[in-house]
Design an enzyme around this catalytic site. Structure first.
Site, PDB file in Angstrom:
ATOM      1  N   SER A 157       0.848  -1.109  -0.046  1.00 55.24           N
ATOM      2  CA  SER A 157       0.081   0.189  -0.056  1.00 55.24           C
ATOM      3  C   SER A 157       0.939   1.234   0.096  1.00 55.24           C
ATOM      4  CB  SER A 157      -0.870   0.107   1.158  1.00 55.24           C
ATOM      5  OG  SER A 157      -1.882   0.833   1.144  1.00 55.24           O
ATOM      6  N   ARG A 227     -11.435   6.018  10.552  1.00 54.76           N
ATOM      7  CA  ARG A 227     -11.005   4.622  10.528  1.00 54.76           C
ATOM      8  C   ARG A 227     -12.012   3.906  10.163  1.00 54.76           C
ATOM      9  NH1 ARG A 227      -6.844   1.708   9.553  1.00 54.76           N
ATOM     10  NH2 ARG A 227      -6.693  -0.336  10.583  1.00 54.76           N
ATOM     11  N   ASP A 324      -9.255  -6.484  -4.272  1.00 55.14           N
ATOM     12  CA  ASP A 324      -8.648  -5.080  -3.795  1.00 55.14           C
ATOM     13  C   ASP A 324      -9.212  -4.221  -4.566  1.00 55.14           C
ATOM     14  OD1 ASP A 324      -7.373  -2.987  -2.601  1.00 55.14           O
ATOM     15  OD2 ASP A 324      -5.478  -3.970  -2.800  1.00 55.14           O
ATOM     16  N   HIS A 357      -8.219  -5.230   0.060  1.00 54.64           N
ATOM     17  CA  HIS A 357      -6.826  -4.632   0.253  1.00 54.64           C
ATOM     18  C   HIS A 357      -6.103  -5.423   1.383  1.00 54.64           C
ATOM     19  CE1 HIS A 357      -3.865  -1.748  -0.265  1.00 54.64           C
ATOM     20  NE2 HIS A 357      -4.155  -0.905   0.982  1.00 54.64           N
ATOM     21  N   ASP A 358      -6.906  -5.724   2.622  1.00 57.77           N
ATOM     22  CA  ASP A 358      -6.298  -5.934   3.496  1.00 57.77           C
ATOM     23  C   ASP A 358      -5.473  -7.449   3.310  1.00 57.77           C
ATOM     24  OD1 ASP A 358      -6.763  -4.534   5.913  1.00 57.77           O
ATOM     25  OD2 ASP A 358      -8.330  -5.590   6.595  1.00 57.77           O
TER      26      ASP A 358
END
Lengths: 381, 196
Positions: A157, A227, A324, A357-358
């Site tokens: 990232s 968040r 992602d 994405h994680d």
């Protein structure tokens, strides 16, 4: 908390701190006269100092990438699935350096540190940072550790952006560059998510124009919402559906509920947001998301990433994940195409994953194989 | 090494820049790198094959050929290779166009479906041929676009593609027959192509 340390863990690690008193000229034109970096190392530096690997962290990351600080730690470092003996970044072979970047909030100099000129926290006055500023500060850390050339600079990232920038700023100091779930620059949609997160922070009544420390308060709610927004974009639709679906936490679909939190996904996001707000500094979040937004690898090279990558001397490994959508495989295709255009060595794998994405943080057999086998090949160089 | 790969090396110049479409486990790329000092990339979609390429230290890129070669510039390679993959593509004619755009020259190899064994199999048994070279049933085969020597010749003519070399090779060479009637006795076709 592990009762016994797993055999493939780097074990108990202790962060170290280095002070830098040589002023660091930043991209914004300001100078950071004095700063400190907190970092951890795993594995042993070999006699030729040729096996050092730098880990660059992402938005919410820090120096604690692997192992445990104590036996009472609930969880290991953020990239523990990939760093350790026998793991892809194999600490039997590599000397791994992982730091907290300047501007962060886990021990390195950042907005919550004291500004020596005023004796008060920097807060919103901390100089604006660009990705290259992190790269230059990391190079100073390398100097102090006696590392002339990194065997690899690795990042996911935002960390991948730092890794790419390294190959342009210090072409002869990077042998390999691993860019995972990253991009040459953010899309408008990506900037939009960051801006919405920033507005959540700024509109918190406890924000006080960023001087919340002086008011002895924290914009906890705004940071939590920021968040939550980020977290939504890190997961895939599928993953969220699998984990939470439309499950209710209380009440029924017939008459609803008087509870504040009704759906499981609400509960999860609030928990994540609340937890994050306890650990992260709001000004750091604003600062780091801006650095993300401004990153554009090819901008100063005539907006041409091919021209940019022509400067690089490193060989590249690029990895993306199928679901992602924050840093989609198409963004990695752009990196690979630019590298091909610049006639650079590049290996690219697109990992089938359900985790959005994680995925770059999570254990995955194919990801581990591609990553591990690539790094195994460079360990013998 | 597979017999078609062995033949190909004669058409690759020392130190040239090559692109191998459907590079498999990288045998050809590695051989050409070691013996002809070539540089370049292999494209592959099979995860295990990609892993083997990584073990060999090759530049392997996960990319589906049916998506085209849009990320490669015109004339950016000396030679674009594609061995035994033509028949697996959804749009083989379009990939051929792309190869000729990206490469100054191209080399294509494919199984000749006009080989006598295939003809005999279909003629006598009335079923799709299954052989050592093509060991699949019709429903599970990755080979979805078979062609014969003659078919490919026609395509090259229609597309105005220049054939620099053409050759047929057999695992067990039946030289005379193969040279006399390649469409009947050649197992594998090797074409060396360029734009007109």
């Amino acid at each position: 908390m592990p009762d016994v340390l797993p055999p493939d863990s780097v074990g108990i690690v202790t962060p170290q701190t280095l002070h830098f008193s040589e002023p660091l000229l930043l991209a914004c034109g300001k100078t950071l006269s004095d700063y400190q970096l907190v970092y951890e190392t795993y594995g042993q530096l070999n006699a030729h100092k040729s096996n050092a690997v730098l880990i660059c962290h992402a938005l919410s990351g820090h120096h604690h990438a692997a192992g445990y600080h104590s036996m009472s730690d609930k969880r290991p470092g953020w990239w523990d699935s990939y760093i350790g003996p026998g793991k892809p970044i194999d600490t039997h072979k590599f000397y791994v350096v992982s730091l907290n970047n300047i501007g962060g909030c886990h021990g390195s100099t950042g907005p919550s540190s004291i500004n020596p000129e005023t004796g008060k926290p920097w807060g919103p006055d901390f100089p604006k940072l660009r990705v290259r500023d992190w790269v230059h500060s990391q190079a100073r850390l390398a100097d102090k550790l006696g590392i002339d050339v990194w065997a690899a600079v690795i990042g996911g990232s935002l960390g991948g952006m730092q890794a790419m920038r390294w190959t342009l700023e210090y072409p002869h100091r990077v042998r390999h560059c691993a860019v995972i779930a990253s991009a040459l620059k953010l899309s408008a949609q990506n900037i939009a998510f960051n801006e919405t997160a920033r507005q959540a922070i700024i509109s918190d009544p406890n924000f006080h124009d960023g001087r919340y420390q002086e008011h002895d308060t924290v914009p906890r709610h705004g940071l939590g919402v920021a968040r939550m927004i980020g977290h939504i974009t890190y997961l895939s639709d599928y993953d969220m559906g699998e984990k939470f679906g439309r499950d209710l936490r209380s009440g029924s679909f017939d008459i609803g509920s008087d509870e504040d939190v009704e759906f499981q996904i609400e509960s999860y996001l609030r928990y994540q947001g609340g937890n994050f707000a306890k650990q992260f500094d709001a000004n750091s979040y604003l600062l780091i998301t801006k650095a993300l937004d401004y990153f554009d690898l090819g901008r100063e090279y005539g907006d041409d990433p091919i021209a940019a990558f022509k400067l690089a001397q490193a060989k590249f490994l690029v990895i993306s994940f199928s679901t992602d959508w924050r840093f989609a495989p198409e963004r990695s295709h752009e990196i690979v195409s630019a590298l091909i255009g610049a006639n650079k060595a590049v290996t690219y794998a697109e990992i089938e994953s359900k985790s959005g994405h994680d995925a770059f943080l999570l254990p995955d057999e194919r990801y581990q194989q591609v990553f591990g086998r690539y790094l195994a090949g460079i360990a013998t160089e | 090494m597979r017999i078609d790969l062995n033949e190909i090396q004669h058409w690759i110049k020392q130190g040239s820049r090559i692109l191998d479409l459907g590079c498999g486990d990288g045998t050809l790329l590695k051989f050409l790198h070691d013996n002809k000092q070539t540089e370049g990339y292999g494209l592959e979609i099979d995860a295990e094959q990609i892993n083997i390429c990584i073990d060999k230290g090759l530049n392997v890129i996960e990319q589906n050929l049916d998506r085209g070669l849009g990320n490669f510039a015109d004339n950016s390679f000396d030679t674009v290779l594609m061995t035994q993959a033509l028949q697996t593509l959804h749009f083989p004619h379009k990939v051929l166009d792309e190869m000729l755009r990206v490469g100054k020259e191209c080399i294509v190899t494919f199984p000749n479906f006009g080989h006598w064994k295939a003809r005999y199999h279909l003629a006598t048994r009335g079923r799709m041929p299954v052989s050592d070279l093509l060991p699949y049933e019709w429903y599970n085969t990755p080979n979805i676009h078979f062609c014969t020597f003659k078919d490919f010749e026609v395509l090259c003519r229609e597309k105005n593609i220049k054939v620099i070399h053409r050759q047929v090779v057999n695992e067990q060479s039946v030289q005379l027959l193969k040279d006399a009637m390649p469409n009947l006795f050649g197992e594998t076709a090797i074409y060396h192509l360029s734009k007109q």
